[in-house]
Design an enzyme around this catalytic site. Sequence first.
Site, mmCIF file in Angstrom:
data_model
loop_
_atom_site.group_PDB
_atom_site.id
_atom_site.type_symbol
_atom_site.label_atom_id
_atom_site.label_comp_id
_atom_site.label_asym_id
_atom_site.label_seq_id
_atom_site.Cartn_x
_atom_site.Cartn_y
_atom_site.Cartn_z
ATOM 1 N N GLY A 65 1.008 -1.115 0.018
ATOM 2 C CA GLY A 65 0.099 0.034 -0.145
ATOM 3 C C GLY A 65 0.875 1.158 0.061
ATOM 4 C CB ALA A 66 2.147 3.930 1.578
ATOM 5 C CG LEU A 67 -0.760 1.783 -3.895
ATOM 6 C CD1 LEU A 67 -2.118 1.448 -4.865
ATOM 7 C CD2 LEU A 67 0.073 0.766 -3.725
ATOM 8 C CG HIS A 71 3.555 1.085 -5.629
ATOM 9 N ND1 HIS A 71 3.754 2.055 -4.336
ATOM 10 C CD2 HIS A 71 3.920 0.077 -4.849
ATOM 11 C CE1 HIS A 71 4.209 1.765 -3.631
ATOM 12 N NE2 HIS A 71 4.411 0.695 -3.751
ATOM 13 C CD GLN A 95 7.799 -7.219 3.957
ATOM 14 O OE1 GLN A 95 7.258 -8.306 3.467
ATOM 15 N NE2 GLN A 95 8.427 -6.290 3.197
ATOM 16 N N GLY A 183 9.338 -4.082 -8.730
ATOM 17 C CA GLY A 183 10.016 -3.120 -9.056
ATOM 18 C C GLY A 183 11.625 -3.382 -8.794
ATOM 19 C CD GLN A 189 10.800 -7.078 -2.000
ATOM 20 O OE1 GLN A 189 10.627 -6.908 -0.976
ATOM 21 N NE2 GLN A 189 10.102 -6.355 -2.958
ATOM 22 C CB VAL A 212 9.141 5.113 -11.170
ATOM 23 C CG1 VAL A 212 8.466 6.669 -11.348
ATOM 24 C CG2 VAL A 212 8.617 4.230 -12.025
#
Length: 315
Positions: A65-67, A71, A95, A183, A189, A212
């Site tokens: 979230g917190a896009l 994203h 995590q 991404g 990751q 980005v």
Amino acid sequence: MARRPEIAIPKIASAKVASAKTASAKIAKPRTAEPRIARTVPALRRSVAQWREAGETIALVPTMGALHRGHISLVRLARRRADRVVVSIFVNPAQFAPTEDFSTYPRTFESDVALLAREQVDLVWAPQSVAVMYPEGFATRIVPQGPATADLEDRFRPDFFQGVATVVAKLFTQTMPDSAVFGEKDYQQLKVVTRMARDLDLPLRVIGAPTVREADGLALSSRNVYLSAQERAQAPLLHRVLALCARKIAKGRPIATILSEGREVIERAGFVLDYLEARHAETLAPVASIKDGPVRLLVAARLGKTRLIDNVGLK
């Protein structure tokens, strides 16, 4: 006479920079119908089954979230690769270390769904509670090796990739996608998840998408909202040093020398450096020369209370 360092401190622009908090406001697209929101595994699987019966392909974009625009770039790539797009929104406690920001991590569900509606996302998988993902008695963990033990993020966050691999494996089995988009900003990751999917013969393709950035080079991150105005103006220096090191190494300068000077510049600029390393772009093994294979430079550093990571490939 002292040798002139090959890495000099890049100038920090004095012009005003846009706050990361306004990043999502730059995403302009006419609003469409809201996506379905699945809160339980059975509800999710009913939608997936309908699409499968219709012969449609599915792409998954895992998020916490917190896009922001980063994203959204993943969502758009997923849309190009599949008939249906699922975006997961789940702040995964597995995590986060006890000292990290799980309780304060930005949660902006309503605005996230509004953004995803504009991108014509088909379904948002948002477990209604942590217990949906980790029910009472949950006792299984995936402990990845290979790129997960490269002495980069794992050196500072020893349980991080166990949590990532476990939740991503669950997301893959829950949504059964044909592809999943991650991404490149979280480069280690990406390599951990790619290796896991390959090793476990999971029937999907993991796709990496370019980082980005803001106009001044700062990689977009949900945690950029933690930066003060002064820190936000200073933060792009990390990428400028990284890019300058990459150019010098690509021209044949010694990796050890250039990285040593890059580390000094970052620390003199006020960052608390965790690492600045050159690694093989696929295995994340250390490299001593550009002849050792495709090279990726990776950096992590703290600025105030915010930890920033970034990476670039050698061209």
